[in-house]
Write a protein that holds these residues in place. Structure first.
Motif, short mmCIF file in Angstrom:
data_model
loop_
_atom_site.label_atom_id
_atom_site.label_comp_id
_atom_site.label_asym_id
_atom_site.label_seq_id
_atom_site.Cartn_x
_atom_site.Cartn_y
_atom_site.Cartn_z
N ASP A 73 0.82 -1.20 0.00
CA ASP A 73 0.00 0.00 0.00
C ASP A 73 0.86 1.26 0.00
N LEU A 74 2.02 1.20 0.64
CA LEU A 74 2.95 2.33 0.56
C LEU A 74 3.48 2.50 -0.85
N VAL A 75 3.70 1.39 -1.53
CA VAL A 75 4.11 1.47 -2.93
C VAL A 75 3.00 2.08 -3.77
N VAL A 91 -3.33 18.32 -2.92
CA VAL A 91 -2.75 19.40 -2.11
C VAL A 91 -1.93 18.91 -0.92
N ALA A 92 -1.96 17.61 -0.61
CA ALA A 92 -1.25 17.14 0.59
C ALA A 92 -1.13 15.63 0.58
N VAL A 93 -0.29 15.13 1.48
CA VAL A 93 -0.26 13.71 1.84
C VAL A 93 -1.06 13.59 3.13
N GLY A 94 -2.12 12.80 3.09
CA GLY A 94 -2.97 12.69 4.26
C GLY A 94 -4.21 11.87 3.96
N GLU A 95 -4.87 11.38 4.88
CA GLU A 95 -4.68 11.63 6.30
C GLU A 95 -3.72 10.60 6.86
N ILE A 96 -2.65 11.07 7.45
CA ILE A 96 -1.65 10.19 8.04
C ILE A 96 -1.47 10.58 9.50
N GLY A 97 -0.71 9.79 10.24
CA GLY A 97 -0.44 10.18 11.62
C GLY A 97 -0.36 9.00 12.56
N LEU A 98 -0.74 9.24 13.81
CA LEU A 98 -0.67 8.24 14.87
C LEU A 98 -1.91 8.35 15.74
N ASP A 99 -2.42 7.20 16.18
CA ASP A 99 -3.58 7.18 17.06
C ASP A 99 -3.26 6.30 18.26
N PHE A 100 -3.14 6.95 19.43
CA PHE A 100 -2.85 6.22 20.66
C PHE A 100 -4.04 6.29 21.61
N PHE A 101 -5.25 6.36 21.02
CA PHE A 101 -6.48 6.36 21.78
C PHE A 101 -7.19 5.01 21.69
N VAL A 102 -7.27 4.45 20.50
CA VAL A 102 -7.94 3.17 20.30
C VAL A 102 -7.11 2.06 20.93
N PRO A 103 -7.66 1.29 21.87
CA PRO A 103 -6.85 0.30 22.59
C PRO A 103 -6.10 -0.67 21.67
N ARG A 111 1.98 0.11 17.90
CA ARG A 111 2.60 1.43 17.96
C ARG A 111 3.77 1.52 16.99
N GLU A 112 4.59 0.49 16.98
CA GLU A 112 5.74 0.48 16.08
C GLU A 112 5.29 0.45 14.63
N ARG A 113 4.25 -0.33 14.34
CA ARG A 113 3.74 -0.39 12.97
C ARG A 113 3.21 0.97 12.53
N GLN A 114 2.46 1.62 13.41
CA GLN A 114 1.99 2.96 13.09
C GLN A 114 3.15 3.91 12.82
N GLN A 115 4.16 3.85 13.67
CA GLN A 115 5.31 4.73 13.49
C GLN A 115 5.99 4.47 12.15
N ARG A 116 6.08 3.20 11.76
CA ARG A 116 6.74 2.88 10.50
C ARG A 116 5.99 3.46 9.31
N PHE A 117 4.67 3.33 9.32
CA PHE A 117 3.87 3.90 8.23
C PHE A 117 3.92 5.43 8.26
N TYR A 118 3.90 6.00 9.45
CA TYR A 118 3.96 7.46 9.57
C TYR A 118 5.27 7.99 9.00
N ARG A 119 6.38 7.40 9.43
CA ARG A 119 7.68 7.87 8.96
C ARG A 119 7.82 7.70 7.45
N ALA A 120 7.34 6.58 6.92
CA ALA A 120 7.42 6.35 5.47
C ALA A 120 6.61 7.40 4.71
N GLN A 121 5.46 7.78 5.24
CA GLN A 121 4.62 8.76 4.55
C GLN A 121 5.17 10.18 4.69
#
Length: 300
Positions: A73-75, A91-103, A111-121
């Motif tokens: 999907d990143l490709v 106009v942008a790359v989005g919606e990207i980010g991190l969500d530490f609310f949903v258990p 958390r690490e997987r989210q960080q990896r996708f965030y950094r790649a984007q």
């Protein structure tokens, strides 16, 4: 004339009503909606909808969709950004980010997987010279750390928007220092949202952009309590047509005329997402309205 910097017109909840809701918003004075994608399979749909509606769009993988996303999907995102490189409505790359609310997203592995996708984007945004639209939910400091690391590596991201901002004053200032605007929408209309309302009232005017996140984050006048839902009343569905009323409430908090806030946040949106400026041009009577805002202390 208003800009809704975050609106999911492709959401299933809107379905066949999306076009009618967009027409209703346009009649209310919403000149442009920015439509962020949330997963790779929606890229073509969001792009086509933006072209059909005369709106703008962003492409990205939302953190809530990271669990089912694949490296491919990143490709696909990289390929879609390359194909749309010359599309003025991207106009942008989005919606990207991190969500530490949903258990389910808060395990160490997720958390690490989210960080990896965030950094790649973030890297893709920098490569294609696009700002970012960030999902911020109990994750402001981690998002800022990612932006800082990208800059420290010599590849800073060129601004963007911290969507649905609900953090502290210090976090708000840190995002602004990184060249991002802060998105305010329906949550600010609740009397109980005291800290958020204080931020909306006192942050520098140039830090604010407006959004609905429709069909989500309904304003107070559409919100249905848990007890009411249990009694069978459906939750109110947000719409980009609600943006002028949301804007009027923020204008009231700041002691501004709604027209002054509309013009100022139009200019802010075009600064945060520069391709909007070429797409839309200046807001009507921008200079006069912003001068009015400054005279009233709104640009302090």
């Amino acid at each position: 004339m208003w800009i809704d910097t975050h609106c999911h017109l492709d959401a299933p909840e809107l379905g066949p009503d999306a076009r009618a809701e967009r027409a209703r918003a346009r009649a209310a004075g919403v000149a442009c909606c920015v439509l962020p994608a949330v997963q790779a399979r929606d890229f073509a749909t969001v792009r086509a909808l933006a072209h059909e509606m005369g709106d703008a769009y962003a492409l990205g993988i939302h953190p809530l969709y990271v669990p089912q996303a694949t490296e491919d999907d990143l490709v696909r995102l990289e390929r879609a950004l390359a194909e749309a490189r010359d599309d003025p409505r991207l106009v942008a790359v989005g919606e990207i980010g991190l969500d530490f609310f949903v258990p389910e997203l808060c395990t160490d592995a997720m958390r690490e997987r989210q960080q990896r996708f965030y950094r790649a984007q973030l890297r893709l945004a920098q490569r294609f010279g696009l700002p970012v639209i960030l999902h911020v939910r109990r994750s402001a400091d981690a998002l800022l750390a990612g932006l800082r690391a990208q800059a420290d590596a010599g590849h800073p991201v060129c601004g963007g928007i911290a969507h649905a901002f609900n953090g502290s004053l210090q976090q708000a200032q840190a995002f602004v220092a990184r060249g991002l605007c802060l998105g305010f929408g329906g949550a600010v209309t609740f009397d109980t949202a005291r800290r958020l309302r204080e931020l909306a009232a006192t942050l520098p005017l140039q830090a604010l952009v407006l959004e609905t996140d429709a069909p989500d984050i309904p304003p107070q006048w559409l919100y249905v309590t848990a007890a009411e839902r249990a009694a069978g009343r459906p939750q109110g569905r947000n719409s980009p047509a609600e943006l002028p009323r949301i804007g009027a409430e923020i204008a009231r908090l700041r002691g501004l005329a709604p027209a002054a806030l509309a013009a100022a946040t139009w200019a802010n949106a075009c600064a945060a997402l520069p391709r909007l400026r070429a797409l839309l041009g200046p807001a009507p009577d921008t200079d006069a309205a912003v001068a009015e805002a400054a005279a009233a202390g709104g640009a302090a």
